[in-house]
Design an enzyme around this catalytic site. Structure first.
Site, PDB file in Angstrom:
ATOM      1  CB  THR A  31      -0.947  -0.110   1.417  1.00 48.96           C
ATOM      2  OG1 THR A  31      -0.238   0.233   2.172  1.00 48.96           O
ATOM      3  CG2 THR A  31      -1.424  -1.116   1.435  1.00 48.96           C
ATOM      4  CB  SER A  82       4.210   2.463   1.427  1.00 54.72           C
ATOM      5  OG  SER A  82       4.685   3.493   0.644  1.00 54.72           O
ATOM      6  CE  LYS A  83       3.924  -0.188   8.982  1.00 56.30           C
ATOM      7  NZ  LYS A  83       4.884  -0.182   9.635  1.00 56.30           N
ATOM      8  N   GLY A  84       3.898  -2.976   3.642  1.00 55.31           N
ATOM      9  CA  GLY A  84       3.346  -3.835   2.475  1.00 55.31           C
ATOM     10  C   GLY A  84       3.750  -5.364   3.102  1.00 55.31           C
TER      11      GLY A  84
END
Length: 843
Positions: A31, A82-84
């Site tokens: 994201t 961001s994040k994953g």
């Protein structure tokens, strides 16, 4: 990327719907802020925390939740975070721990390789585009991978892959590796959250430094945030805690004994609450499994947790632990445990904890520390805060981890260049990084401390400024900088109801606004070349530890992200010092640009040397009463605000910032040093009295004097401006100014303007207009006196002559000002007339 079985696109969010994306064999879920309505322009820099998720069925929900928590943290870091996340689908229950680890690493390698396959790279200053990839965005070679749950020990693996790819960041690609800052070893995330905890208790008047306090915790001692957090004070009385498998109960712990045992568990390679020495648990306590059918509740446990039942199912007990009447609820675990009454469990999106979740209104702890992410829903926080609980948000409390990674990466970018130039070996670089660990931690913690301070200041003022806050929320919404529903911010009607009920905003709401304002200002300042000038060099250098500042000045000024670092630092400084309303007040009332705003802020900061004063004020945390500290903060902020408005009105748009700085700096310094000899005795006595009162409360003479002299120091701006244009000495004009002040009560009138209400946009504009008119009249009156001075050699005769000439106007003006002061309250109509009458005194 056909060899790996996926097709890679770098996408522009405006064009993604038109792209024919085939179904890949591997699914990678990442994201970014664009999913929250914030459009990332090409060339924006990004970092991402990657999580190995055990929520196979809804890991997308988990990652999106993490992204919501990450966006506000972006306010204190240089890149866009961001994040994953990924799920290891081939895991089997019968697998050994080592087999599980190897499979997870295999998935992680696939993930990292996929990211690098579609990332731009650098060779010197040349951009290298990824092969076999269709790119729709601008050049953006900056990509950094951060650790998260399940991947904290994988940084060296990611860096190994990056080096194999010849990615330009090398081992700066993944922070926290063997040559980086180990977050658990530093305890940085927990330390940041603990700054919030200490701040809350200081405001409540509770001394947790010297007095034991009760805690219920979420997590285990082997965890980074929970374990480090529960070792930050020897006064902790941890009466209960729980993690995914066990419940720990210790109803009457000895603070020193229990601290030692928690420390022992923290040092074990892998510990659980079952490792806690049962002989050290107080009577009635114990460690119980969460899969037990029932847990006996002793009289001691029932008393400390206010439980009436003699036996409870584990989930029932956990719900009661969350609602225990303790001083602190410390969240250092994984999962969402608190929601709002109007929210359903399905709204929360964490099915694994549906059976233990409670409502914010049901919490009875005094303070919440959110070391872990997503422990509360935002509405759950607001509900708890509305009943008097002390809480920020997870993004405020635990931002130190990502902040520390940010500093590590930017230090490595700087030092790797030194290594490549042959001026430093890799071994020497690593040693230098280690030597700077403590100072990096202190730099990071400043953000936690400062954000807590400004949130409290905004909260204290929010009842009076709620109309202005409503206008700010509307403006941020119009700018696309926030989603009112997503951020759980009150609507306009609710804000009107709060105003009628004498209520303001709650800390979790202010925490969101603080981040959104910073992010919007950073977006507006994006790539402003003016901010790379020498005027802002101080902000750039202060980002780095002193050892680097001394040795590598040239490399700092030419750092690839120097402009981004300056923007990050100056925006955080402006908002953390002056609040979320001030930037927009200045933009609206003066009509300047955001660059002008931060430039005037930087000028005022340097002219009045306020940064050392802020640092000294911050060092008083826990040493003086919080209300006293807050009063000093308001005085320093007021000096800066008035100076910024003055400079912005006075400084010509075409005038360089450095030119303005040089114009005022030396004359101001010289005049401030001479003030004790130039000021009337009555003014000197007033300053001495106020300074001595501050000092009697434990304030240093330096800070006390600076605060007490803030008004007379600000007056120097008008005096110097007239002096420089007229050719008369500032010393002579100072004596004239205070003779004039004594005759027509300029200081009193200025203070009356300051106390005018600012509870609406138009009230603020009116107050600002009066303030500007007053300063214009002061400068005009001084100029008129100077013209008379050229004809009269005796200053006393000069002033007497001027007063006699304006005898009737002075009488009328003085009657008005005396009536205003006698009324005991500032009224816009009366002060407007008084300022108009002051103008009539001009020849």
């Amino acid at each position: 990327g056909e060899a790996r079985g996926y097709l890679c696109f770098k996408i522009d969010p405006q064009r993604v719907s038109a792209l024919p994306l085939p179904r890949p064999r591997h699914e990678i879920f990442v994201t970014s802020p664009m999913m929250e309505g914030v459009h990332l322009r090409g060339g924006d820099i990004a970092r991402g925390g990657l999580r190995w998720s055990d929520r196979r069925d809804d890991y997308r929900t988990e990652v999106l939740g993490l992204m919501k928590a990450q966006i506000p943290k972006n306010a204190v870091i240089v890149p866009t975070g961001s994040k994953g996340g990924f799920v290891a689908k081939r895991l089997q229950e019968e697998m050994a721990r080592d087999e599980v680890q190897q499979e997870v690493i295999r998935c992680y390698r696939t993930f990292i390789s996929a990211l690098l396959d579609i990332s731009d790279n650098l060779n010197g200053e040349t951009i290298l585009k990824p092969k076999s990839t269709l790119c729709y965005d601008d050049d953006d070679p900056y990509l950094v991978v951060a650790a998260d749950k399940g991947t904290a020990a994988f940084s060296d693996i990611a860096n190994e892959i990056a080096i194999d790819y010849r990615f330009w960041l090398g081992d700066a690609f993944a922070s926290g590796g063997s040559a980086g800052y180990d977050h658990k070893k530093m305890g940085i995330t927990a330390r940041g959250a603990w700054e919030s905890v200490q701040h809350h208790f200081r405001r409540l008047g509770q001394d947790i430094v010297n007095t034991p306090f009760t805690v219920v915790g979420i997590g285990g001692m082997s965890g980074d945030v929970f374990g480090n957090g529960m070792l930050l004070s020897r006064q902790i009385r941890l009466v209960a805690a729980f993690n995914h498998s066990q419940i720990f109960l210790d109803p009457n712990p000895d603070p020193e004994v229990s601290y030692g045992e928690r420390e022992r568990l923290f040092r074990l390679p892998r510990s659980s609450w079952a490792d806690y020495d049962p002989k050290l648990i107080s009577g009635g306590g114990g460690v119980f499994l969460r899969n037990a059918k029932v847990i006996p509740i002793s009289a001691e446990v029932a008393a400390v947790l206010d439980i009436r039942q003699s036996h409870l199912e584990p989930n029932e007990l956990i719900r009661l632990l969350l609602q225990a009447p303790v001083d602190l609820l410390w969240n250092g675990g994984i999962g969402t445990y608190v929601k709002a009454q109007q929210e359903s469990d399905s709204d929360v999106g964490d099915r694994s904890n549906d059976s233990v979740r409670v409502n914010g209104a049901d919490l009875r702890c005094k303070v919440v520390g959110e070391g872990g992410n997503l422990g509360f829903t935002q509405r759950g926080r607001i509900e708890y805060a509305a009943k008097g609980g002390a809480i920020n948000t997870d993004s405020i409390d635990n931002s130190a981890g990502v902040d520390s990674s940010d500093h590590e990466v930017n230090l490595k970018i700087l030092l790797n260049r030194v290594v490549s130039d042959g001026d430093l070996t890799l071994k020497q670089r690593n040693q230098l990084l280690e030597e700077m660990t403590d100072e990096v931690a202190e730099l990071v913690l400043q953000h936690n401390i400062q954000q807590n301070g400004i949130i409290s200041a905004i909260e204290a003022d929010s009842r009076e400024t709620i109309d202005s806050l409503r206008r700010l929320i509307n403006r941020l919404e119009e700018e696309g900088a926030l989603d009112r529903a997503l951020d759980a911010l009150p609507g306009n009607e609710e804000l009107k109801e709060r105003k009628a009920g004498g209520l303001g905003l709650y800390r979790p709401e202010i925490s969101v606004l603080l981040a959104r304002v910073k992010l919007l200002l950073k977006q507006w300042l994006h790539r402003e070349e003016k901010l790379c000038s020498g005027t802002f060099a101080q902000q750039l250098f202060h980002y780095f530890p002193t050892a680097v500042q001394r040795r590598y000045e040239g490399q700092i000024t030419s750092h690839r992200l120097s402009c981004d670092i300056v923007i990050n630092e100056v925006v955080n400084s402006v908002v953390d010092r002056l609040g979320i309303l001030f930037p927009f007040r200045l933009l609206d009332e003066v009509g300047c640009s955001v660059v002008d705003l931060v430039t005037s802020y930087q000028l005022a900061t340097e002219l009045f040397a306020t940064e050392p004063l802020w640092q000294e004020l911050q060092a008083l945390d826990g040493k003086v009463a919080w209300l006293l500290q807050q009063a000093l903060r308001q005085r320093l902020a007021h000096l800066l605000e008035r100076s910024i408005f003055w400079l912005q009105r006075y400084r010509r748009q075409s005038e360089a910032a450095l030119e303005t700085l040089n114009f005022f700096r030396q004359p101001l310094l010289k005049l401030q040093q001479a003030l004790p000899e130039l000021l009337p005795e009555a003014v000197c006595e007033q300053i001495r009295t106020e300074s001595e009162a501050w000092q009697a409360e434990g304030i240093s003479p330096t800070l006390a004097d600076a605060v007490a002299q803030s008004t007379v120091r600000f007056n120097c701006l008008d005096i110097i401006a007239v002096a420089q244009k007229s050719g008369f000495s500032a010393e002579t004009l100072t004596r004239l100014y205070y003779s004039l002040d004594d005759e027509i009560s300029l200081t009193a009138l200025r203070l009356q303007i300051t106390t005018l209400p600012r509870n609406s946009f138009w009230a603020s504009l009116a107050r600002s207009a009066l303030r500007d008119d007053l300063h214009k009249n002061i400068r005009a009156l001084l100029s008129e006196l100077i013209e008379e001075r050229m004809r009269v050699s005796d200053p006393e005769q000069l002033f007497n002559g001027w007063c006699q000439h304006h005898h009737y106007g002075l009488e009328r003006y003085q009657r008005l000002t005396q009536e205003i002061q006698a009324s005991g309250s500032a009224e816009l109509e009366k002060i407007t007339v008084a300022v108009k009458e002051l103008r009539s005194l001009l020849a």
